[in-house]
Design a protein around this motif. Sequence first.
Motif, PDB file in Angstrom:
ATOM      1  N   LEU A 193       0.806  -1.212   0.000  1.00 10.80           N
ATOM      2  CA  LEU A 193       0.000   0.000   0.000  1.00 10.80           C
ATOM      3  C   LEU A 193       0.848   1.276   0.000  1.00 10.80           C
ATOM      4  O   LEU A 193       1.926   1.325   0.587  1.00 10.80           O
ATOM      5  CB  LEU A 193      -0.924  -0.005   1.222  1.00 10.80           C
ATOM      6  N   ASP A 214      -2.891   4.640  -3.222  1.00  5.47           N
ATOM      7  CA  ASP A 214      -3.858   3.578  -3.507  1.00  5.47           C
ATOM      8  C   ASP A 214      -5.262   3.949  -3.038  1.00  5.47           C
ATOM      9  O   ASP A 214      -5.451   4.600  -2.017  1.00  5.47           O
ATOM     10  CB  ASP A 214      -3.434   2.283  -2.812  1.00  5.47           C
ATOM     11  N   ILE A 231      -8.630   1.809  -2.132  1.00 10.86           N
ATOM     12  CA  ILE A 231      -8.914   0.428  -1.781  1.00 10.86           C
ATOM     13  C   ILE A 231     -10.415   0.143  -1.720  1.00 10.86           C
ATOM     14  O   ILE A 231     -11.191   0.970  -1.252  1.00 10.86           O
ATOM     15  CB  ILE A 231      -8.289   0.080  -0.409  1.00 10.86           C
ATOM     16  N   LEU A 283      -6.007  -0.276   7.468  1.00  9.53           N
ATOM     17  CA  LEU A 283      -5.870   0.219   6.090  1.00  9.53           C
ATOM     18  C   LEU A 283      -5.943   1.743   5.994  1.00  9.53           C
ATOM     19  O   LEU A 283      -5.188   2.368   5.225  1.00  9.53           O
ATOM     20  CB  LEU A 283      -6.966  -0.382   5.209  1.00  9.53           C
ATOM     21  N   VAL A 302      -3.664   4.515   3.016  1.00  9.05           N
ATOM     22  CA  VAL A 302      -4.169   4.671   1.650  1.00  9.05           C
ATOM     23  C   VAL A 302      -4.851   6.024   1.468  1.00  9.05           C
ATOM     24  O   VAL A 302      -5.201   6.694   2.437  1.00  9.05           O
ATOM     25  CB  VAL A 302      -5.145   3.534   1.293  1.00  9.05           C
TER      26      VAL A 302
END
Length: 285
Positions: A29, A41, A43, A57, A61
Motif C-alpha cells: 500500500l 492507492d 482500496i 488500512l 491509503v
Amino acid sequence: MTIRPRKQFGQHWLKSQKALDTIIFSAELNKSNPQTGTQGDRILEIGPGTGVLTKRLLPLVDKLLAVEIDRDLCKKLVNDYGKTDNFLLLEGDFLELNLPEILQPFPDFLAYNKVVANIPYNITGPIIEKLLGTISKPAEKQLDAIVLLIQKEVGERLTAEPNNKVYGALTLKVQYLADCEIVCTVPARDFYPPPKVDSVVVKITPRNLVNPAKNPAFLDSLIKLGFSSRRKMLKNNLKSLISPEKLNDTLEKLNLNPHARAENLSLEEWINLSNYLTSVGFKNI
C-alpha cells in the motif's frame, strides 16, 4: 450493543495481528506523495465486519471504499470511522450493487485500484468473478492487485498446476486473467468463531496474456465441457463437440497425449487446443 457473528452472512472475524500484518504487507500500500507526484492507492474492502482490517488500512491509503451487508455492523463502522475523510461505506450485497452507478457522486472512491478483504467463504467464487470477469468477458476495470483471505481449499485451487487433483475449471478461468499466489496459511483458531477449515491469504494480480485465445468465449465453454467429468478422458468429455477419432488426431498434432484428461493440460495447452479447433471451424459449443 454486543454484535455477534451471523451464520447467515458467513461471518468469521479475524483476530490475528500477524495475519493482518501479512495482508497489509502483501497489498504493498501507498499514499500519495506530493513531492514525487505519486498517486496513492484507493482500496475496496468487501465485508469489513467489525473493522479490524479497516482500521489498519485507513492510515495507509488515499481512499477506502467499504461494502458491508450487515446493518448492525454498518452502524458500528459509521460510529468508528464515519468522520474519517478518506472512508466511504456502502450498505448492501457487493454482488448485487452497481458500484459505477452508485458512486457517480464519489469518483475518487470509484477509482479503486486494489481490493483488500476478508471475504465470506460461501461467495468466494462469485466475488472473484465480479472482480476479474470471465475468460469470455474480462472485467472492464483491471485492478493492480487483489489480496483476499479465503478458504485454504479454494486458494489451493486458484494456484494449482496441471496433474493436480484440485486443478480444475476455476483454476484455468482465474489463471487466464491473473497471476495467483498463496502468501500464507491462517489457521482456523485465528478467527472468531473458528471456521471448520483453515484459510490462506492469496494475492491475485490481474494481467493480460501475451497469447490470448482467438475465441475466448469458445475457450470458456471448452474448459467447462472438458471438466464436466474429471474421471473421463478428454475424448469422451468432448465427444458431443468432436468425434474421439478426430480429437485424437488433433491432440497428436498439438503434441498432446491422446489419452489426456482435462487436468493434464496446462493453460497454454488449453488455449492451443481452443485456437486449433477455432481455426478448423469450431465457433460455439
